[in-house]
Write an enzyme that holds these catalytic residues in place. Structure first.
Site, PDB file in Angstrom:
ATOM      1  N   TYR A  55      -6.274  -9.163  16.495  1.00 22.02           N
ATOM      2  CA  TYR A  55      -5.294  -9.808  15.601  1.00 22.02           C
ATOM      3  C   TYR A  55      -5.390 -11.325  15.734  1.00 22.02           C
ATOM      4  CZ  TYR A  55      -0.572 -11.197  14.036  1.00 22.02           C
ATOM      5  OH  TYR A  55       0.497 -11.792  13.418  1.00 22.02           O
ATOM      6  N   ILE A  97       0.837  -1.206   0.000  1.00 27.15           N
ATOM      7  CA  ILE A  97       0.000   0.000   0.000  1.00 27.15           C
ATOM      8  C   ILE A  97       0.877   1.263   0.000  1.00 27.15           C
ATOM      9  CG2 ILE A  97      -0.248   0.161   2.519  1.00 27.15           C
ATOM     10  CD1 ILE A  97      -3.227   0.838   2.011  1.00 27.15           C
TER      11      ILE A  97
HETATM   12  C1  AKB Z   1       2.960  -9.801  17.031  1.00 29.75           C
HETATM   13  O1  AKB Z   1       3.672  -9.642  18.046  1.00 29.75           O
HETATM   14  O2  AKB Z   1       1.830  -9.314  16.906  1.00 29.75           O
HETATM   15  C2  AKB Z   1       3.512 -10.645  15.920  1.00 29.75           C
HETATM   16  C3  AKB Z   1       3.084 -12.058  16.036  1.00 29.75           C
HETATM   17  C4  AKB Z   1       3.636 -12.925  17.103  1.00 29.75           C
HETATM   18  O3  AKB Z   1       2.289 -12.509  15.256  1.00 29.75           O
HETATM   19  N1  AKB Z   1       4.939 -10.559  15.898  1.00 29.75           N
END
Ligand code: AKB
Length: 316
Positions: A143, A36
Site C-alpha cells: 500500500y 464496484i
Molecule cells: C491505513 O491504515 O492503511 C490507512 C492509511 C493511514 O492510509 N488508514
C-alpha cells in the site's frame, strides 16, 4: 462553471461522507457516486449512482464519456493491512486504477482530479516525529509504495499533461458514519463501537503506538478546501502532508474513559499490523498545506472523542 463530479470508490470510509458533502454544495444531480459494489443506503437514496470497476477500462471510459466530469475523486484503493494479504491485487488496483483515471482525465479534459495518498508513503528511515514534506521515504508495505509511486505519477501528469491533480497524505481517519476498510489505523474507529456496545476493547496495536490521525469532519473539509483553492496556490502536485492529531491507543482509551468511566482497554501483542504502525511516522509536519491553501485543524483529541461518542451512540 457548473460542475459535474464523479466520485469513484464512493462506498468507502471517505466516499460515504464526501459524496454527501459534495451533493450538499453542488446539488444532488451534479455528483455521480460510483463503486464496484452496490450503493450504501445513504448514497443510493441521495442521487445518481453507477457500478464501476476502475480496472475495467472500457466501462470506465464509457462512464467518463457519459458524464464528461469536470472533477473526479478517485478513492478506490486497497489499504495497508489488506494489501499485505493481497499484495499483487493491491498493487494492481492502486496503480492501474490510478493510471486509467489519469489517462481518461487527460482525454476528456477533466478540470480537476483528487487522489488520496497516505502517511503510509513514509517508512522506517523517515524521520518519525514531525515528519517533513520532503525526506527519506522507504515504505515497506505494498500500500505504502503504491501510494508513493502514485504520487510520482500524479506529479508527472501535472508536468507532462498539465492535469490539475491534487492530493493529501491522509493520516488514519476516524468517523462515525462509515467503517474503515482494512487499514492499520482502523483500531481508532473500532474502539468507539466496542466502547459503546461492550464497554471494553482489545487493541491490536500496543498501548504506546503513536500515529497521526484525523477526525473525518476535518478530512472532508481539507479535501474540499484543497479542491476549491486557486490552481496557482497548489505548489505541491505529488501530495500534501496533513497532520491531524497524534495519539496512542492508551491516550485514546483515557479520553474515552472521561465519558465512559467503566471502559476497559486490553492489548493483543501478536498482530501483524503492529509492524506496519511501527514503520510509520508518529507525527507530521503540515506547514506546506497551511501556507499554500490555508489548512487549519479544528478537532483535537477531546473534541473528536466527544463528537464521535455522541453521534455514534445515536446510530448503533
Ligand atoms: C491505513 O491504515 O492503511 C490507512 C492509511 C493511514 O492510509 N488508514
Amino acid at each position: 462553471m457548473s460542475e459535474k463530479i464523479l466520485v469513484i470508490g464512493a462506498n468507502g470510509q471517505i466516499g460515504t461522507e464526501l459524496v454527501v458533502a459534495l451533493r450538499g454544495i453542488h446539488g444532488v444531480d451534479k455528483v455521480v457516486a460510483s463503486d464496484i459494489n452496490n450503493p450504501t443506503y445513504a448514497i443510493r437514496n441521495s442521487g445518481p449512482y453507477e457500478l464501476v470497476n476502475v480496472l475495467d477500462k472500457d466501462n470506465l471510459h464509457h462512464i467518463f464519456d457519459k458524464y464528461r466530469p469536470t472533477q473526479v475523486y478517485l478513492l478506490a484503493a486497497i489499504l495497508s493491512a489488506v494489501g499485505e494479504q493481497k499484495p499483487k491485487m493491491a498493487w494492481d488496483l492502486n496503480m492501474t486504477g490510478l493510471i486509467h483515471v489519469l489517462d481518461f482525465a487527460v482525454e476528456f479534459k477533466t478540470a480537476k482530479v483528487f487522489w488520496p495518498s497516505s502517511i503510509a508513503v513514509f517508512g522506517p528511515h523517515s524521520p518519525q516525529f514531525n515528519t517533513p514534506q520532503y525526506c527519506v521515504m522507504d515504505p515497506n508495505t505494498v500500500y505504502g509504495f503504491s501510494k508513493l509511486a502514485g504520487e510520482r505519477w500524479a506529479e508527472y501528469y501535472f508536468v507532462k499533461h498539465g492535469l490539475d491533480i491534487r492530493s493529501i497524505r491522509y493520516p488514519g481517519l476516524i468517523g462515525w458514519k462509515a467503517s474503515p476498510g482494512g487499514g492499520t489505523t482502523d483500531y481508532a474507529v473500532h474502539i468507539f463501537h466496542e466502547a459503546l456496545k461492550k464497554g471494553k476493547y482489545e487493541s491490536f496495536l500496543s498501548a504506546d503506538t503513536a500515529l497521526p490521525m484525523m477526525y473525518m469532519e476535518d478530512a472532508i473539509r481539507a479535501t474540499i478546501n484543497l479542491m476549491d483553492a486557486p490552481a496557482e496556490q497548489i505548489k505541491i502536485r505529488s501530495s500534501y502532508n496533513l497532520a491531524g492529531i497524534s495519539f496512542t491507543p492508551a491516550q485514546l482509551a483515557d479520553e474515552i474513559k472521561k465519558h465512559i468511566p467503566s471502559f476497559e482497554m486490553g492489548y493483543v501483542n501478536t498482530d501483524p499490523r503492529q509492524a506496519i504502525a511501527d514503520s510509520w511516522p508518529k507525527s507530521i509536519d503540515d506547514s506546506s498545506a497551511r501556507q499554500d491553501w490555508g489548512w487549519k485543524l479544528e478537532y483535537d483529541l477531546p473534541k473528536m472523542t466527544a463528537d464521535m461518542l455522541e453521534n455514534l451512540k445515536k446510530v448503533l
